[in-house]
Design an enzyme around this catalytic site. Sequence first.
Site, PDB file in Angstrom:
ATOM      1  N   ASP A 186      -2.230  52.433  41.003  1.00  0.00           N
ATOM      2  CA  ASP A 186      -2.080  51.297  41.630  1.00  0.00           C
ATOM      3  C   ASP A 186      -0.898  50.403  40.700  1.00  0.00           C
ATOM      4  OD1 ASP A 186      -3.223  50.753  39.269  1.00  0.00           O
ATOM      5  OD2 ASP A 186      -4.609  49.258  40.162  1.00  0.00           O
TER       6      ASP A 186
ATOM      7  N   SER B 178     -10.623  58.133  32.204  1.00  0.00           N
ATOM      8  CA  SER B 178      -9.433  57.272  32.070  1.00  0.00           C
ATOM      9  C   SER B 178     -10.007  55.764  31.531  1.00  0.00           C
ATOM     10  CB  SER B 178      -8.655  56.906  33.083  1.00  0.00           C
ATOM     11  OG  SER B 178      -9.108  56.069  34.072  1.00  0.00           O
TER      12      SER B 178
ATOM     13  N   GLN C 198      -0.025  53.136  47.091  1.00  0.00           N
ATOM     14  CA  GLN C 198      -0.382  54.190  46.107  1.00  0.00           C
ATOM     15  C   GLN C 198      -0.343  55.569  46.825  1.00  0.00           C
ATOM     16  OE1 GLN C 198      -1.857  51.324  47.028  1.00  0.00           O
ATOM     17  NE2 GLN C 198      -3.689  50.999  46.089  1.00  0.00           N
TER      18      GLN C 198
ATOM     19  N   SER D 146       2.046  50.352  20.374  1.00  0.00           N
ATOM     20  CA  SER D 146       1.098  51.064  20.405  1.00  0.00           C
ATOM     21  C   SER D 146       1.150  52.404  21.091  1.00  0.00           C
ATOM     22  CB  SER D 146      -0.282  50.463  21.382  1.00  0.00           C
ATOM     23  OG  SER D 146      -1.453  51.282  21.445  1.00  0.00           O
TER      24      SER D 146
ATOM     25  N   SER E 166      -4.412  45.423  31.877  1.00  0.00           N
ATOM     26  CA  SER E 166      -3.184  44.873  30.997  1.00  0.00           C
ATOM     27  C   SER E 166      -2.531  43.759  31.888  1.00  0.00           C
ATOM     28  CB  SER E 166      -2.252  46.148  31.000  1.00  0.00           C
ATOM     29  OG  SER E 166      -2.736  46.926  30.125  1.00  0.00           O
TER      30      SER E 166
ATOM     31  N   HIS F 151      -6.877  50.259  50.404  1.00  0.00           N
ATOM     32  CA  HIS F 151      -7.679  51.311  50.563  1.00  0.00           C
ATOM     33  C   HIS F 151      -8.505  50.852  51.793  1.00  0.00           C
ATOM     34  CE1 HIS F 151      -6.492  53.609  47.361  1.00  0.00           C
ATOM     35  NE2 HIS F 151      -6.766  52.772  46.287  1.00  0.00           N
TER      36      HIS F 151
ATOM     37  N   ASP G 172     -19.251  52.245  40.217  1.00  0.00           N
ATOM     38  CA  ASP G 172     -17.772  52.144  40.275  1.00  0.00           C
ATOM     39  C   ASP G 172     -17.471  52.559  41.533  1.00  0.00           C
ATOM     40  OD1 ASP G 172     -14.791  52.986  40.449  1.00  0.00           O
ATOM     41  OD2 ASP G 172     -14.969  53.045  38.233  1.00  0.00           O
TER      42      ASP G 172
ATOM     43  N   THR H  75      -4.429  53.621  28.068  1.00  0.00           N
ATOM     44  CA  THR H  75      -5.214  54.859  27.405  1.00  0.00           C
ATOM     45  C   THR H  75      -4.632  56.201  28.025  1.00  0.00           C
ATOM     46  OG1 THR H  75      -6.844  54.328  29.171  1.00  0.00           O
ATOM     47  CG2 THR H  75      -7.383  53.678  26.848  1.00  0.00           C
TER      48      THR H  75
ATOM     49  N   GLU I 205      -5.004  40.718  31.410  1.00  0.00           N
ATOM     50  CA  GLU I 205      -5.065  40.193  29.952  1.00  0.00           C
ATOM     51  C   GLU I 205      -3.709  39.377  29.591  1.00  0.00           C
ATOM     52  OE1 GLU I 205      -6.090  43.527  27.508  1.00  0.00           O
ATOM     53  OE2 GLU I 205      -8.321  43.438  28.202  1.00  0.00           O
TER      54      GLU I 205
ATOM     55  N   HIS J 168     -11.594  53.509  33.156  1.00  0.00           N
ATOM     56  CA  HIS J 168     -12.822  53.206  33.995  1.00  0.00           C
ATOM     57  C   HIS J 168     -14.079  52.566  33.367  1.00  0.00           C
ATOM     58  CE1 HIS J 168     -11.366  53.387  38.363  1.00  0.00           C
ATOM     59  NE2 HIS J 168     -10.512  53.695  37.708  1.00  0.00           N
TER      60      HIS J 168
END
Length: 455
Positions: A376, A19, A190, A308, A357, A150, A119, A282, A360, A21
């Site tokens: 999440d 994905s 989650q 998009s 996202s 978590h 990661d 994505t 940003e 990451h």
Amino acid sequence: MGETFHNDAHIAVLSFPFSSHPMPLLMLTRRLSAAAPDVMFSFFGTAESNGPIFRNNDKGLQNLKSYDVDDGIPENYVFTGKRQEDIELFMEATPNNFKKGIEVATMDRGRKITCVMSDAFWWFSGDIAEEMEVPWWAVWLGGDCSLSTHVYTDLIRSTIGVGPNAIAGREDETIDFIPGMSMVPFQDLQDGIILGNLESVFARMLHRMGQMIPRATAIVINTYEELNPTIIKDLKSKFQNCLSVAPFTLNYLPQTDLDTTGCLSWLDKQKPSSVAYISFGTVGALPPHELGALADGLEASGTPFLWSLKDNQKEQLPDGFLKRTKERGLIVPWVPQLRVLQHMSVGVFITHFGWNSVLESILAGVPMIGRPIFGDHQINGRFVSDVWGIGVRIDNGVFTKDGVKKGLDLVLFNEERKKIMEKVQAFKEVAKKAIELNGSSTRNFSTLLEMVSTT
């Protein structure tokens, strides 16, 4: 181990090659490798993941090299179509595939590994680092709010219980026993914490990560300290070095950022703050009926839009939609997102609340309308709408024609817009300050860089 000089440093970077990451982890690695040219960085992922992200990058960084590890897919394997099947196969191959990759990189570059940066999903990196007697740095690509859930999974389970029956009738009760989480209801947690398949490979991995991560020498989080000071303060009390250095994608301007689809020149022709920009990341895809409802809502509202959307999803749009909206809408398969969000004509971001996202959008000062899809997204959306007040969640988490119209009215035209915009601008200033010369993200990055040079 004997004394190690900084120019002997060799950092193994273990990516979660799925994905969205790998890219933010690579961007963080690029920033470090550009600032520490004497230090070697070896970046590990699958061939499928490394190929695209290294294609346009790193021509000038001699100290950064990618290595492909076994993807765990047996020869002639026929996929059954099960969700996350490729991830599960890869996870069965770990950690041995990474260990083999590290051996190859050590031989190839003639330099021992002096630090493992991974990661955070890969909790076993702590064991690999321990075997090698080197530090382990865990990189959390999401927000501090999701990381906290978590880390506290065992407490959450013992306090609330697990399964639908445990929270039946209590869905709106909040996890106020965790610092900074008093506005997060049980239902926003989650999947895999108290609901869903707690025994799935993914849920077990994240549970183990929450238990292991306090052992890391450093935790690097993709957030601004100032977004959730209470949560950060709590995490700092649990971790050795808790460094918030958002956004990882700060210096991300590879060749692919060019306006290949013409969307930026299209935006140039629109009125300021008038356009709805739509993207679900994505990986996230909407069910066809919701895609149709979103299109109907956009059309009914008359709002100009930049969407998009992958070509294979266009056929799910209502009949005649493209023709009827071609004067005020543009649909393209890919956009340079940060540049789009920073364009003066964009007035709102319709999103899945994926963490990159959200960050940003904050940095660009654009309010959000969100529809969480998985992971999440739900908890991120709760912070955007209820805690920070810089956006709204779509009613009942499902797109309807009326819900889309209502959301657009609220964020673009109603009195409410003024309040939301004031808050968005305040958060934009916070984000800008964090990345300035003496800002928290810049200071934390410098601390990390110091650690890089002394491993």
